[in-house]
Design an enzyme around this catalytic site. Structure first.
Site, PDB file in Angstrom:
ATOM      1  CE1 TYR A  21      -3.557  -2.610   0.270  1.00  0.00           C
ATOM      2  CE2 TYR A  21      -2.511  -3.302   2.312  1.00  0.00           C
ATOM      3  CZ  TYR A  21      -3.434  -3.521   1.302  1.00  0.00           C
ATOM      4  OH  TYR A  21      -4.216  -4.645   1.332  1.00  0.00           O
ATOM      5  CG  HIS A  26      -6.803   4.187   2.809  1.00  0.00           C
ATOM      6  ND1 HIS A  26      -7.599   5.253   3.197  1.00  0.00           N
ATOM      7  CD2 HIS A  26      -7.356   3.091   3.425  1.00  0.00           C
ATOM      8  CE1 HIS A  26      -8.579   4.827   3.978  1.00  0.00           C
ATOM      9  NE2 HIS A  26      -8.444   3.525   4.140  1.00  0.00           N
ATOM     10  CG  ASN A  72      -9.760  -1.005   8.574  1.00  0.00           C
ATOM     11  OD1 ASN A  72      -9.463   0.084   8.097  1.00  0.00           O
ATOM     12  ND2 ASN A  72     -10.501  -1.885   7.928  1.00  0.00           N
ATOM     13  CG  ASN A 119     -13.541   1.289   7.985  1.00  0.00           C
ATOM     14  OD1 ASN A 119     -14.609   1.640   8.495  1.00  0.00           O
ATOM     15  ND2 ASN A 119     -13.485   0.550   6.889  1.00  0.00           N
TER      16      ASN A 119
END
Length: 203
Positions: A21, A26, A72, A119
């Site tokens: 990622y 994000h 999260n 989240n």
């Protein structure tokens, strides 16, 4: 009335600590935090306090904390760090990506008023049990019609969009001193009147 904070003691961010990622939308918060750490000049060191890495900004008496889990579930590790150093959430700044703001927009808010479907913020709010903290919201825009939001935030921006994100990082770090000196309103005003030079339309 202008918002005020206690003396800033901890700066952190939300993201996915996983190479898959890196440089995704994000992880905008992590990009921002890494840029701050490089500016401070103190290397990240793995900590046993919580899952993650610490850097010390000695000149300002501030800890930087890079959470070491996935988006999260990073809230619990941030909360552990706060408890260990006996830092009130009101003295913490959290940077993260914001779908509800356009790419290039920057918002600074104090509180725990909702999570906007984020989240990472949802998890952090639970672990802080409703205590307010300072949020630095970095806009990434909503996905184009028909594109799934989850896939969108976990994808990498175009080169032009990344240029805008880098401009946002530079601008906010250049004016971070306003937050640290409790000039929240002045920081918000500067953000409201600022626009990136790079063009993101159609990128």
């Amino acid at each position: 009335m202008a918002q005020k904070i206690e003396s800033l003691k901890l700066i952190t961010a939300l993201g996915n600590n996983d190479p898959r990622y890196d440089k995704t939308r994000h992880n905008f918060g992590f990009m921002w935090l890494n840029a701050l750490q490089k500016k401070v000049g103190t290397p990240w060191k793995k900590t046993s306090i919580a899952k993650g890495y610490l850097s010390r900004w000695e000149a300002e008496n501030i800890w930087l904390f890079y959470p070491g889990a996935l988006m999260n579930i990073n809230g619990g590790h941030i909360a552990k760090c706060l408890r260990f150093y006996k830092i009130a959430p009101e003295s913490m700044l959290v940077a993260y990506d914001d779908l509800d703001s356009q790419l290039g927009q920057i918002k600074l808010k104090m509180g725990v008023n909702g999570h906007g479907g984020h989240n990472g913020i949802r998890d952090l709010n639970v672990h802080l049990a409703g205590q307010p903290y300072l949020k630095l919201k970095l806009g990434i825009s909503r996905p184009p019609p028909g594109q799934d939001a989850a896939n969108y935030v976990l994808s990498r921006p175009s080169l032009m969009q990344m240029n805008v994100m880098n401009e946002v990082i530079s601008f906010t770090l250049d004016h971070l001193g306003l937050i640290m000196s409790n000039q929240i309103g002045k920081f918000q005003e500067k953000c409201a009147h600022w626009a990136p030079k790079s063009h993101s339309e159609g990128a």
